[in-house]
Motif scaffolding. Sequence first.
Motif, PDB file in Angstrom:
ATOM      1  N   GLY A  21      32.500  36.644  38.373  1.00 18.50           N
ATOM      2  CA  GLY A  21      31.211  36.417  38.011  1.00 18.50           C
ATOM      3  C   GLY A  21      30.249  36.189  39.366  1.00 18.50           C
ATOM      4  O   GLY A  21      29.195  36.941  39.204  1.00 18.50           O
TER       5      GLY A  21
ATOM      6  N   LEU B 157      29.319  39.242  31.543  1.00 13.84           N
ATOM      7  CA  LEU B 157      30.184  39.026  32.449  1.00 13.84           C
ATOM      8  C   LEU B 157      31.794  38.752  31.818  1.00 13.84           C
ATOM      9  O   LEU B 157      32.778  39.558  32.067  1.00 13.84           O
ATOM     10  CB  LEU B 157      30.069  37.969  33.467  1.00 13.84           C
TER      11      LEU B 157
ATOM     12  N   ILE C 151      33.564  33.518  33.274  1.00 11.64           N
ATOM     13  CA  ILE C 151      32.963  34.421  34.359  1.00 11.64           C
ATOM     14  C   ILE C 151      31.399  34.137  34.267  1.00 11.64           C
ATOM     15  O   ILE C 151      30.645  33.851  34.992  1.00 11.64           O
ATOM     16  CB  ILE C 151      33.259  35.880  34.224  1.00 11.64           C
ATOM     17  N   ASP C 152      30.981  34.005  32.767  1.00 14.42           N
ATOM     18  CA  ASP C 152      29.603  33.848  32.494  1.00 14.42           C
ATOM     19  C   ASP C 152      29.111  32.392  33.181  1.00 14.42           C
ATOM     20  O   ASP C 152      27.994  32.385  33.892  1.00 14.42           O
ATOM     21  CB  ASP C 152      29.315  34.095  31.119  1.00 14.42           C
TER      22      ASP C 152
END
Length: 272
Positions: A201, A227, A110-111
């Motif tokens: 994200g 995230l 996600i990040d």
Amino acid sequence: GKIRKPKNFVCTISDDRGEEATYAGYPISSVATPDTGKTIGDVVSLLWFKKVYPRWAVDFIETVIKTVADHGPAVSGAHNAKVTARAGKSVVESLVTGLLTIGPRFGGAIDGAAKYFKYAHDNNMSPAEFLNYMKKQGIPIPGIGHRIKSVRNPDKRVEGLKKFAAENFPATPLLEYALEVEKLTTSKKDNLILNVDGTIGILMVDMWRALGYTEEEIDEFIESGTLNSFFILGRTIGFIGHILDEKRLGMPMYRHPFDDILYDVQKAEEIK
Ligand code: ACO
Ligand code: LMR
């Protein structure tokens, strides 16, 4: 004069010294009981961001947590947690083995998705330029691809998050860009969809921009792992479910079957 004792720790999110502990200044009782109308999303916005987010943003956080809570027993983390529980370990021991699988391939993209899609969009890269750029980085595009979901078997979680955004977000420029990238990746291989990690994200970046955060603040969220934390938090619910399931079922220790392993070991005399 008074000599102040130097402090070893600093805390900016909660305070337990008064009559009642607070989350970012709000007494626990003002957010905890149902009559306050506050949800887990509100608690996250207070303890992670030290802000009272507007309803649509709180509801988005809540939706994300509910959306990622579980995806069956076969995924890396649930599998690890189940195997550990069956080895007789405790809930917390089993839970951490599940959590440890969350990373760039599983749940923890996600990040990375936020970072790379944001970078590409900020630098006006066309989807084709972005794909080229990622090829040069030598890593799969975080937030793209799924083992079982594809264009022909769409991920309903992604559809749900996109619908939420369409109905509640003021604007979704990064999502629109990501969907253009997805058109190109799925034209190459039909499982190269914008996956649930990618969608979360990218929409979180759109959310923070709509909430007025600066680019530096958003980059700091990404760099610090904020995230992926949404997945860690949500999936903890599911992992605990799988662990308790194993314990209730009283399942024996697991041993992987021989016939599912390719044994390809050299003979001693072949090794010099
Ligand atoms: N970007 C570019 N190419 C990709 C990507 C990607 N994200 N994912 C797969 N490919 C390509 C591979 O390079 C490979 O190409 P090749 O056949 O020419 O060698 C082909 O697609 C198949 O790759 P696999 O790794 O076998 O794909 P698989 O279906 O096993 O992988 C996975 C699924 C691990 C999710 C992969 O797509 C990936 O690493 N994605 C990025 C990380 C990510 O977003 N993970 C989160 C998934 S959602 C979740 O866990 C909740
Ligand atoms: C998940 O949420 O665990 C998944 O998207 C991964 C998978 O392979 O189902």
